[in-house]
Design an enzyme around this catalytic site. Structure first.
Site, PDB file in Angstrom:
ATOM      1  N   ASP A  70       0.866  -1.181   0.000  1.00 21.84           N
ATOM      2  CA  ASP A  70       0.000   0.000   0.000  1.00 21.84           C
ATOM      3  C   ASP A  70       0.904   1.232   0.000  1.00 21.84           C
ATOM      4  O   ASP A  70       2.140   1.119  -0.058  1.00 21.84           O
ATOM      5  CB  ASP A  70      -0.937  -0.039   1.217  1.00 21.84           C
ATOM      6  CG  ASP A  70      -2.178   0.836   1.022  1.00 21.84           C
ATOM      7  OD1 ASP A  70      -2.293   1.520  -0.014  1.00 21.84           O
ATOM      8  OD2 ASP A  70      -3.046   0.845   1.928  1.00 21.84           O
ATOM      9  N   HIS A  79      -7.373   5.190   7.602  1.00 16.66           N
ATOM     10  CA  HIS A  79      -8.687   4.976   6.982  1.00 16.66           C
ATOM     11  C   HIS A  79      -8.856   3.469   6.813  1.00 16.66           C
ATOM     12  O   HIS A  79      -7.897   2.702   6.985  1.00 16.66           O
ATOM     13  CB  HIS A  79      -8.817   5.679   5.622  1.00 16.66           C
ATOM     14  CG  HIS A  79      -7.934   5.090   4.561  1.00 16.66           C
ATOM     15  ND1 HIS A  79      -6.578   5.361   4.482  1.00 16.66           N
ATOM     16  CD2 HIS A  79      -8.191   4.203   3.564  1.00 16.66           C
ATOM     17  CE1 HIS A  79      -6.058   4.691   3.466  1.00 16.66           C
ATOM     18  NE2 HIS A  79      -7.010   3.967   2.899  1.00 16.66           N
ATOM     19  N   HIS A 110      -1.274   1.190   6.927  1.00 19.49           N
ATOM     20  CA  HIS A 110      -1.685   2.329   7.773  1.00 19.49           C
ATOM     21  C   HIS A 110      -2.771   1.865   8.739  1.00 19.49           C
ATOM     22  O   HIS A 110      -3.381   0.819   8.542  1.00 19.49           O
ATOM     23  CB  HIS A 110      -2.238   3.453   6.887  1.00 19.49           C
ATOM     24  CG  HIS A 110      -3.286   2.960   5.934  1.00 19.49           C
ATOM     25  ND1 HIS A 110      -4.601   2.797   6.284  1.00 19.49           N
ATOM     26  CD2 HIS A 110      -3.186   2.517   4.648  1.00 19.49           C
ATOM     27  CE1 HIS A 110      -5.271   2.305   5.258  1.00 19.49           C
ATOM     28  NE2 HIS A 110      -4.435   2.113   4.250  1.00 19.49           N
ATOM     29  N   GLU A 158       0.179   4.540   1.926  1.00 23.63           N
ATOM     30  CA  GLU A 158       0.124   5.514   3.027  1.00 23.63           C
ATOM     31  C   GLU A 158       1.228   5.305   4.059  1.00 23.63           C
ATOM     32  O   GLU A 158       1.654   6.254   4.716  1.00 23.63           O
ATOM     33  CB  GLU A 158      -1.251   5.455   3.708  1.00 23.63           C
ATOM     34  CG  GLU A 158      -2.401   5.981   2.848  1.00 23.63           C
ATOM     35  CD  GLU A 158      -2.956   4.955   1.858  1.00 23.63           C
ATOM     36  OE1 GLU A 158      -2.351   3.858   1.705  1.00 23.63           O
ATOM     37  OE2 GLU A 158      -3.988   5.241   1.226  1.00 23.63           O
ATOM     38  N   HIS A 196      -2.615   0.049  -3.849  1.00 27.38           N
ATOM     39  CA  HIS A 196      -3.129   1.389  -3.530  1.00 27.38           C
ATOM     40  C   HIS A 196      -3.936   1.959  -4.685  1.00 27.38           C
ATOM     41  O   HIS A 196      -3.481   1.941  -5.837  1.00 27.38           O
ATOM     42  CB  HIS A 196      -1.976   2.328  -3.187  1.00 27.38           C
ATOM     43  CG  HIS A 196      -2.404   3.749  -2.973  1.00 27.38           C
ATOM     44  ND1 HIS A 196      -3.083   4.139  -1.829  1.00 27.38           N
ATOM     45  CD2 HIS A 196      -2.294   4.859  -3.750  1.00 27.38           C
ATOM     46  CE1 HIS A 196      -3.349   5.447  -1.924  1.00 27.38           C
ATOM     47  NE2 HIS A 196      -2.886   5.897  -3.072  1.00 27.38           N
ATOM     48  N   GLU A 247      -7.561  -2.307   7.293  1.00 31.69           N
ATOM     49  CA  GLU A 247      -7.109  -3.063   6.120  1.00 31.69           C
ATOM     50  C   GLU A 247      -6.129  -4.161   6.540  1.00 31.69           C
ATOM     51  O   GLU A 247      -6.147  -5.254   5.980  1.00 31.69           O
ATOM     52  CB  GLU A 247      -6.450  -2.113   5.107  1.00 31.69           C
ATOM     53  CG  GLU A 247      -7.464  -1.166   4.502  1.00 31.69           C
ATOM     54  CD  GLU A 247      -6.849  -0.082   3.623  1.00 31.69           C
ATOM     55  OE1 GLU A 247      -5.768  -0.296   3.044  1.00 31.69           O
ATOM     56  OE2 GLU A 247      -7.458   0.999   3.525  1.00 31.69           O
TER      57      GLU A 247
HETATM   58 ZN    ZN Z   1      -3.746   3.022   0.083  1.00 34.39          ZN
END
Ligand code: ZN
Length: 275
Positions: A8, A116, A105, A10, A61, A134
């Site tokens: 990902d 998020h 993240h 972030e 992502h 996630e």
């Molecule tokens: Zn992401």
């Protein structure tokens, strides 16, 4: 040894805010893509040194076209583009020995850089009653295939979120969260060294880290940011809507069903405007 990387953006080294992760945001996004590729390469290099013979890298992502393919380590096979039925975990199956989550993240609603859960429509996501982000959702997905998640990289707070779910997991902390859009970042050199060291440590402990499992079939519940989103997502057959909490539940029969249904609900909800 067969290794799966879900990468990902972030939680990537040097990335602190939206300008680095949004393709429309400008020059920092191009820098963010390079940082992401560099982080992935550090992990791949260390994985090979630790004995990995096959490495699948799932760009995880946004539209999943961020990693610079031409700059990726020659031994990494890149899964790029979307849509994918199992999104961030597409391609993982029981043939893999381990999964490593890079650039992750924290979940929606808690501190951490760019926290998020999947998209802006989720307030809370649950697997069998346990709130997950996630990291947790994807770790349960991997667990259904009996694959352990042995390493996570990102800020100091995703390291804690991961350890709560998977005791003993190796954590490569490349930045310390200061706010949702600020962090104290290690230098490129230090971050690369941290990623390599923790990857080697993680792969030396395969067999000691249990896959994240729970009872199956898995019960997924999504509490939406507002009721209009929940009402639209309730079109999904088999879903059950609890009006008091704006939460949709669904009993997933297999991991593919779990991921596809979550994505269907989110895509339906994404089309609903608040005003
Ligand atoms: Zn992401």
């Amino acid at each position: 040894m067969k290794v799966f990387l879900s990468v990902d953006m972030e939680g990537i080294s040097g990335i602190v805010d939206n300008t680095y992760i949004n393709p429309d945001a400008g020059v920092n996004y191009q820098r963010g893509r390079k940082f992401m590729t560099d982080d992935a390469n550090a992990v791949i290099e260390a994985a090979i040194e630790a004995g990995a013979t096959e490495i699948v890298v799932a760009d995880s992502h946004n539209t999943m076209n961020n990693i610079l393919w031409e700059s990726l380590h020659p031994k990494g096979k890149l899964l790029a583009g979307s849509p994918r039925n199992s999104s961030m975990m597409q391609g993982l199956d029981e043939s893999f020995d381990a999964a490593l989550f890079v650039g992750y993240h924290t979940r929606q609603g808690v501190p951490g850089v760019l926290s998020h859960t999947m998209s802006g429509v989720i307030r809370n996501l649950y697997i069998n009653g346990r709130v997950v982000g996630e990291f947790g959702f994807n770790a349960y997905y991997a667990g259904w295939f009996n694959v352990p998640v042995v390493m996570v990289s990102g800020d100091d707070l995703i390291a804690e979120e991961a350890k709560d779910l998977i005791p003993g997991i190796s954590t490569a902390v490349v930045k310390k969260a200061v706010s949702r859009t600020a962090a104290l970042c290690l230098s490129r050199e230090e971050a690369t060294a941290e990623l390599k060291q923790k990857t080697k440590l993680a792969l030396s402990k395969i067999g000691q880290i249990a896959p994240l499992t729970t009872t199956v079939p898995m019960e997924m519940a999504i509490q939406f940011a507002h009721t209009g989103q929940a009402e639209m997502a309730a079109i999904v057959p088999g879903s059950r809507y609890e009006t008091e909490t704006g939460t949709l539940s669904y009993t997933a029969q297999d991991p593919h069903d779990l991921y596809k249904t979550m994505r269907a609900m989110l895509n339906l909800a994404a089309g609903v405007e608040f005003f």
